[in-house]
Scaffold this motif. Sequence first.
Motif, mmCIF file in Angstrom:
data_model
loop_
_atom_site.group_PDB
_atom_site.id
_atom_site.type_symbol
_atom_site.label_atom_id
_atom_site.label_comp_id
_atom_site.label_asym_id
_atom_site.label_seq_id
_atom_site.Cartn_x
_atom_site.Cartn_y
_atom_site.Cartn_z
ATOM 1 N N GLY A 8 -24.346 -19.864 7.369
ATOM 2 C CA GLY A 8 -24.913 -18.557 7.705
ATOM 3 C C GLY A 8 -24.239 -17.474 6.896
ATOM 4 O O GLY A 8 -23.017 -17.326 6.928
ATOM 5 N N GLY A 10 -24.791 -14.081 7.016
ATOM 6 C CA GLY A 10 -25.023 -12.747 7.572
ATOM 7 C C GLY A 10 -23.717 -11.969 7.598
ATOM 8 O O GLY A 10 -22.803 -12.223 6.801
ATOM 9 N N GLU A 156 -35.850 1.895 17.966
ATOM 10 C CA GLU A 156 -35.620 2.365 16.591
ATOM 11 C C GLU A 156 -36.926 2.258 15.798
ATOM 12 O O GLU A 156 -37.310 3.181 15.090
ATOM 13 C CB GLU A 156 -34.511 1.539 15.919
ATOM 14 C CG GLU A 156 -33.132 1.868 16.473
ATOM 15 C CD GLU A 156 -32.018 0.992 15.917
ATOM 16 O OE1 GLU A 156 -32.283 0.129 15.050
ATOM 17 O OE2 GLU A 156 -30.867 1.173 16.355
HETATM 18 P P1 FAD Z 1 -26.521 -12.768 11.333
HETATM 19 O O1 FAD Z 1 -26.233 -11.517 10.608
HETATM 20 O O2 FAD Z 1 -27.795 -12.907 12.060
HETATM 21 O O3 FAD Z 1 -26.428 -13.939 10.247
HETATM 22 C C1 FAD Z 1 -26.681 -15.275 10.560
HETATM 23 C C2 FAD Z 1 -27.282 -15.934 9.324
HETATM 24 O O4 FAD Z 1 -27.209 -17.332 9.469
HETATM 25 C C3 FAD Z 1 -28.738 -15.606 9.118
HETATM 26 O O5 FAD Z 1 -28.964 -15.268 7.782
HETATM 27 C C4 FAD Z 1 -29.432 -16.903 9.481
HETATM 28 O O6 FAD Z 1 -30.669 -17.040 8.811
HETATM 29 C C5 FAD Z 1 -28.403 -17.899 9.003
HETATM 30 N N1 FAD Z 1 -28.505 -19.260 9.546
HETATM 31 C C6 FAD Z 1 -28.740 -19.638 10.818
HETATM 32 N N2 FAD Z 1 -28.733 -20.977 10.930
HETATM 33 C C7 FAD Z 1 -28.479 -21.460 9.693
HETATM 34 C C8 FAD Z 1 -28.354 -22.775 9.160
HETATM 35 N N3 FAD Z 1 -28.478 -23.861 9.936
HETATM 36 N N4 FAD Z 1 -28.100 -22.918 7.834
HETATM 37 C C9 FAD Z 1 -27.955 -21.814 7.042
HETATM 38 N N5 FAD Z 1 -28.061 -20.551 7.494
HETATM 39 C C10 FAD Z 1 -28.328 -20.381 8.804
HETATM 40 N N6 FAD Z 1 -25.544 -4.100 15.201
HETATM 41 C C11 FAD Z 1 -24.816 -2.960 15.226
HETATM 42 O O7 FAD Z 1 -23.613 -3.017 15.493
HETATM 43 N N7 FAD Z 1 -25.407 -1.759 15.012
HETATM 44 C C12 FAD Z 1 -26.728 -1.645 14.725
HETATM 45 O O8 FAD Z 1 -27.229 -0.548 14.545
HETATM 46 C C13 FAD Z 1 -27.512 -2.832 14.646
HETATM 47 N N8 FAD Z 1 -28.822 -2.782 14.319
HETATM 48 C C14 FAD Z 1 -29.516 -3.942 14.182
HETATM 49 C C15 FAD Z 1 -30.852 -3.891 13.760
HETATM 50 C C16 FAD Z 1 -31.587 -5.043 13.606
HETATM 51 C C17 FAD Z 1 -33.003 -4.976 13.128
HETATM 52 C C18 FAD Z 1 -30.988 -6.300 13.897
HETATM 53 C C19 FAD Z 1 -31.772 -7.566 13.762
HETATM 54 C C20 FAD Z 1 -29.675 -6.358 14.324
HETATM 55 C C21 FAD Z 1 -28.924 -5.186 14.463
HETATM 56 N N9 FAD Z 1 -27.597 -5.217 14.851
HETATM 57 C C22 FAD Z 1 -26.866 -4.063 14.908
HETATM 58 C C23 FAD Z 1 -26.940 -6.486 15.198
HETATM 59 C C24 FAD Z 1 -26.173 -7.051 14.017
HETATM 60 O O9 FAD Z 1 -26.962 -7.014 12.860
HETATM 61 C C25 FAD Z 1 -25.765 -8.487 14.349
HETATM 62 O O10 FAD Z 1 -24.953 -8.462 15.481
HETATM 63 C C26 FAD Z 1 -25.027 -9.130 13.167
HETATM 64 O O11 FAD Z 1 -25.888 -9.273 12.075
HETATM 65 C C27 FAD Z 1 -24.462 -10.471 13.583
HETATM 66 O O12 FAD Z 1 -23.890 -11.107 12.472
HETATM 67 P P2 FAD Z 1 -23.856 -12.706 12.410
HETATM 68 O O13 FAD Z 1 -23.200 -13.039 11.121
HETATM 69 O O14 FAD Z 1 -23.318 -13.240 13.652
HETATM 70 O O15 FAD Z 1 -25.380 -13.136 12.362
#
Ligand code: FAD
Length: 404
Positions: A8, A10, A156
């Motif tokens: 992932g 992100g 939003e």
């Molecule tokens: P993510 O950023 O979701 O990344 C996970 C990644 O892993 C994704 O790209 C996914 O496709 C990938 N993945 C999953 N399974 C697999 C696999 N098996 N193999 C390879 N890749 C995989 N938070 C704030 O604090 N303030 C805000 O204003 C805010 N606004 C937001 C607006 C939107 C539209 C969204 C969707 C979220 C928002 N958030 C906000 C929340 C914040 O973006 C998330 O909490 C944050 O992105 C979490 O990070 P993460 O790395 O845990 O997951």
Amino acid sequence: EGPVIIVGAGHGGYQVAASLRQAGFSERICLINDEAHLPYQRPPLSKAYIKGSAGPESLTFRPEKFYQDQKIELIAGRAVSIDRAARKVLLASGETLAYGHLVLATGARNRLLDLPNANLPDVKYLRILDESEALRQIMPSKTRAVIIGAGFIGLEFASTARIKGLEVDVLELAPRVMARAVTAEVSEYFQARHREAGIRIHLGVQATSIEAENGKVTGVSLSDGRHLPADLVVVGVGVLPNIELAAEAGLPVAAGIIVDEYLSTADPNISAIGDCALFASPRFGGSLRLESVQNATDHARCLAARLTGDKKPYDGHPWFWSDQGDDKLQIAGLTAGYDRVVLRGDPAKKAFSAFCYHRDRLLGIESINRAGDHMFGRRLQAMDRSITPEQAADESFDLKSALA
Ligand code: FAD
């Protein structure tokens, strides 16, 4: 020891890779990325990105050269299974990657609407860049949007759609907007502001069906018998953490991948961070799963430190923001469980903060257009201090004096 493989790319995944290199980690780092973009910021997808015209490159954390220079291997693809005994991850392409440590940063995915016609092209979600892009592209040809769910993302988007000239209806099952995340005072403020902007908010109702003709959405029916015309439906009814990869590898999961206060799963060679992780929190007691940039990024930094020899329990201070129309909401701390709310500033002047207390303990601050209060709250929490409800309510009380 050995390569770190991150599933992932992100907020959390990107940050672990970057922080590992910053801390001098010299072995192989692979970042498995199942989205067809360089790692990018998610919050603008429902804010500036959908409003503006900048391209996807405006969202990326770093250009491609950064990954080359830092020897962070971006691997396009999806991890499909983990062989814990052999310490290998299998990708959908058939490739396997050996790990010394595996990081699950799989995030969360949209909770899908279980209604007939919910899979039509006019029904949109908003989690990934491709979805935001698709929505941005069809918006100019649409006139009436029904938004299902009055959480942060739904509201939003609602503000933006209204600014773009669409008729906007928002449906929410709860009796107030953002009910799970903010105090009633803040919900009411936003309800009033969105209504002033011409957005119709319907509380205590559910969508019961989506109507369509020739594959095009024509409207949404509500649980109270009403029918709203629409040519666009946007669904923001929450997310489900991506726990399947962990579960299928036999790791304990519940409402997230279960990790301890060091963010380690039951397997010492596998950690989980960010939206997908249900982590033990000594500070807040019990387990938490949070969905925020702060949480994913601070988890990532804590884990990178552990993997480079600086092992400490995770003890981040939560904060969050949401931009809706002209209003900026910022939250410091976790306000859930409050029994007393004290306002500082004046909602009528469009600038106030809700200080949330449990007994006399300050849990957190929800600020609207009061960035100073928000920063104060974060600094106060970092110092493990509090101010009394009386001080919070008294505008003549100098907040800075509490930080001295
Ligand atoms: P993510 O950023 O979701 O990344 C996970 C990644 O892993 C994704 O790209 C996914 O496709 C990938 N993945 C999953 N399974 C697999 C696999 N098996 N193999 C390879 N890749 C995989 N938070 C704030 O604090 N303030 C805000 O204003 C805010 N606004 C937001 C607006 C939107 C539209 C969204 C969707 C979220 C928002 N958030 C906000 C929340 C914040 O973006 C998330 O909490 C944050 O992105 C979490 O990070 P993460 O790395 O845990 O997951």
